[in-house]
Write an enzyme that holds these catalytic residues in place. Sequence first.
Site, PDB file in Angstrom:
ATOM      1  N   ASN A 202      11.066  14.090  18.318  1.00  0.00           N
ATOM      2  CA  ASN A 202      10.521  14.657  19.554  1.00  0.00           C
ATOM      3  C   ASN A 202       9.692  15.911  19.354  1.00  0.00           C
ATOM      4  O   ASN A 202       8.805  16.212  20.145  1.00  0.00           O
ATOM      5  CB  ASN A 202      11.674  15.039  20.496  1.00  0.00           C
ATOM      6  CG  ASN A 202      12.167  13.830  21.249  1.00  0.00           C
ATOM      7  OD1 ASN A 202      11.530  12.795  21.218  1.00  0.00           O
ATOM      8  ND2 ASN A 202      13.297  13.962  21.911  1.00  0.00           N
TER       9      ASN A 202
ATOM     10  N   LYS B   9      -9.723 -11.783  -1.892  1.00  0.00           N
ATOM     11  CA  LYS B   9     -10.611 -11.726  -0.731  1.00  0.00           C
ATOM     12  C   LYS B   9     -11.288 -13.086  -0.572  1.00  0.00           C
ATOM     13  O   LYS B   9     -11.383 -13.803  -1.546  1.00  0.00           O
ATOM     14  CB  LYS B   9     -11.680 -10.643  -0.926  1.00  0.00           C
ATOM     15  CG  LYS B   9     -11.144  -9.274  -1.323  1.00  0.00           C
ATOM     16  CD  LYS B   9     -10.583  -8.521  -0.155  1.00  0.00           C
ATOM     17  CE  LYS B   9     -10.075  -7.149  -0.600  1.00  0.00           C
ATOM     18  NZ  LYS B   9      -9.362  -6.438   0.457  1.00  0.00           N
TER      19      LYS B   9
ATOM     20  N   LYS C  99      -2.943  -9.861  -5.652  1.00  0.00           N
ATOM     21  CA  LYS C  99      -2.236  -9.290  -4.512  1.00  0.00           C
ATOM     22  C   LYS C  99      -2.612  -9.983  -3.210  1.00  0.00           C
ATOM     23  O   LYS C  99      -3.784 -10.251  -2.966  1.00  0.00           O
ATOM     24  CB  LYS C  99      -2.587  -7.799  -4.419  1.00  0.00           C
ATOM     25  CG  LYS C  99      -2.136  -7.106  -3.154  1.00  0.00           C
ATOM     26  CD  LYS C  99      -2.561  -5.645  -3.167  1.00  0.00           C
ATOM     27  CE  LYS C  99      -2.165  -4.941  -1.892  1.00  0.00           C
ATOM     28  NZ  LYS C  99      -2.869  -5.457  -0.715  1.00  0.00           N
TER      29      LYS C  99
ATOM     30  N   ASP D  27      -3.386  -9.584   0.546  1.00  0.00           N
ATOM     31  CA  ASP D  27      -3.828  -8.457   1.358  1.00  0.00           C
ATOM     32  C   ASP D  27      -2.701  -8.065   2.308  1.00  0.00           C
ATOM     33  O   ASP D  27      -1.852  -8.895   2.643  1.00  0.00           O
ATOM     34  CB  ASP D  27      -5.082  -8.828   2.145  1.00  0.00           C
ATOM     35  CG  ASP D  27      -5.895  -7.585   2.441  1.00  0.00           C
ATOM     36  OD1 ASP D  27      -5.604  -6.943   3.465  1.00  0.00           O
ATOM     37  OD2 ASP D  27      -6.760  -7.236   1.641  1.00  0.00           O
TER      38      ASP D  27
ATOM     39  N   HIS E 229       2.603  -1.514   0.148  1.00  0.00           N
ATOM     40  CA  HIS E 229       1.300  -1.136   0.695  1.00  0.00           C
ATOM     41  C   HIS E 229       1.514  -0.138   1.832  1.00  0.00           C
ATOM     42  O   HIS E 229       2.512  -0.226   2.541  1.00  0.00           O
ATOM     43  CB  HIS E 229       0.554  -2.368   1.206  1.00  0.00           C
ATOM     44  CG  HIS E 229      -0.886  -2.082   1.507  1.00  0.00           C
ATOM     45  ND1 HIS E 229      -1.288  -1.480   2.678  1.00  0.00           N
ATOM     46  CD2 HIS E 229      -2.010  -2.280   0.781  1.00  0.00           C
ATOM     47  CE1 HIS E 229      -2.610  -1.327   2.651  1.00  0.00           C
ATOM     48  NE2 HIS E 229      -3.071  -1.802   1.515  1.00  0.00           N
ATOM     49  N   ARG E 230       0.551   0.790   1.994  1.00  0.00           N
ATOM     50  CA  ARG E 230       0.762   1.885   2.958  1.00  0.00           C
ATOM     51  C   ARG E 230      -0.078   1.735   4.223  1.00  0.00           C
ATOM     52  O   ARG E 230      -0.477   2.740   4.818  1.00  0.00           O
ATOM     53  CB  ARG E 230       0.486   3.229   2.283  1.00  0.00           C
ATOM     54  CG  ARG E 230      -0.934   3.366   1.744  1.00  0.00           C
ATOM     55  CD  ARG E 230      -1.156   4.730   1.108  1.00  0.00           C
ATOM     56  NE  ARG E 230      -2.546   4.880   0.680  1.00  0.00           N
ATOM     57  CZ  ARG E 230      -3.112   6.038   0.366  1.00  0.00           C
ATOM     58  NH1 ARG E 230      -2.412   7.147   0.431  1.00  0.00           N
ATOM     59  NH2 ARG E 230      -4.363   6.107  -0.016  1.00  0.00           N
TER      60      ARG E 230
END
Length: 466
Positions: free
Chosen positions: A114, A166, A192, A194, A285-286
């Site tokens: 809070n 990708k 990896k 995604d 992953h962040r």
Amino acid sequence: SVGFKAGVKDYKLNYYTPEYTPKDTDTLAAFRVTPQPGVPPEEAGAAVAAESSTGTWTTVWTDGLTSLDRYKGRCYHIEPVAGEENQYICYVAYPLDLFEEGSVTNMFTSIVGNVFGFKALRALRLEDLRIPVAYVKTFQGPPHGIQVERDKLNKYGRPLLGCTIKPKLGLSAKNYGRAVYECLRGGLDFTKDDENVNSQPFMRWRDRFLFCAEALYKAQAETGEIKGHYLNATAGTCEEMIKRAVFARELGVPIVMHDYLTGGFTANTSLAHYCRDNGLLLHIHRAMHAVIDRQKNHGIHFRVLAKALRMSGGDHIHSGTVVGKLEGEREITLGFVDLLRDDFIEKDRSRGIYFTQDWVSLPGVLPVASGGIHVWHMPALTEIFGDDSVLQFGGGTLGHPWGNRPGAVANRVALEACVQARNEGRDLAREGNEIIREACKWSLELAAACEVWKEIKFEFEAMDTL
């Protein structure tokens, strides 16, 4: 008369204690506080300490039923921020008993709960946390850590190489697996998922897991090297996440992946425990970190999120690339890279480290450099991150004019050339471009990659200053 005096009172009477010496068991926090006009820094700092521990806005009779002195947070030091108007670093000490053992979730609910919406503050940022040894020991931490990972993979003396597949969304599972195979076959250690690949209509998770497992076993058989693909187990519920991790274990693959901020610390800690119990490495992953850490005066600095991840558990975490950024960012990034890898980190304000941190026996986490990097960056990355890191080239692999496999070959050749040059005593900072050019002579794949990305500036000359 000893009585209960109702009404609103200043926080600083109870929570600003400049004479207090923090205990070894206290959790210490450094907050960057921007008070509202007219609010003195002592009151603002005390308000932060109060609102993130035992305080409320008024005096309540139940205060008499407990020992505030034992449980309250204390603002014990305040210093102005150099070069900023009306900003202060307020140091707050929290007693050990305020937080549930082994729960990053509970620690964050208190420290960054809070209080961040508090009206007396214009802005608030948590810059650093000192986690006491007594609290560190209540966490399992990373499932395996750096040394165990190297032993599992049988890869030593160099950074590990990865690649994000990708286009990240839209491929079918079969085509996705094909892309994975080509990269691993060319010489990468990891590919990896995604972070946004979970289980969408065009590619359900189970199909992806199967085709990726097939790809990595085929690449392993042909190269004689152990390969991995970060199978993203992130899901809408914890039960579904664990179900995916169980399936990965049944396939016999070495590593799974999780988005720890969007997935949440509770889910992440559960997955980390499962991974240790079942011999899976855990790549973190962040995604969403910039929502929290991007503003300079409000939010939470990434070094705190990195510490929280080491406690919650993960074997790899994305930590920025440093390359092409400013010198100051380089120092700060290396500061939290050390916080992830090392057992003991000294306070060093020039690198943004506000407290000395002792991780005792918690395993280390491999930092992952990912995002906009290519072969020309390899000397810089090898020099900056050293051997204990994962270098991830998405477009820098798949964007190769001849395809995925040659792209992977180019990256592996560049890395091996840099590691060899370093081991021979050459200066990567000064001779980086030269080392890559020499390697191009005996690798057509690398030469083609260098040609494609030569226009993209290679900003490494300034490194000599370090």
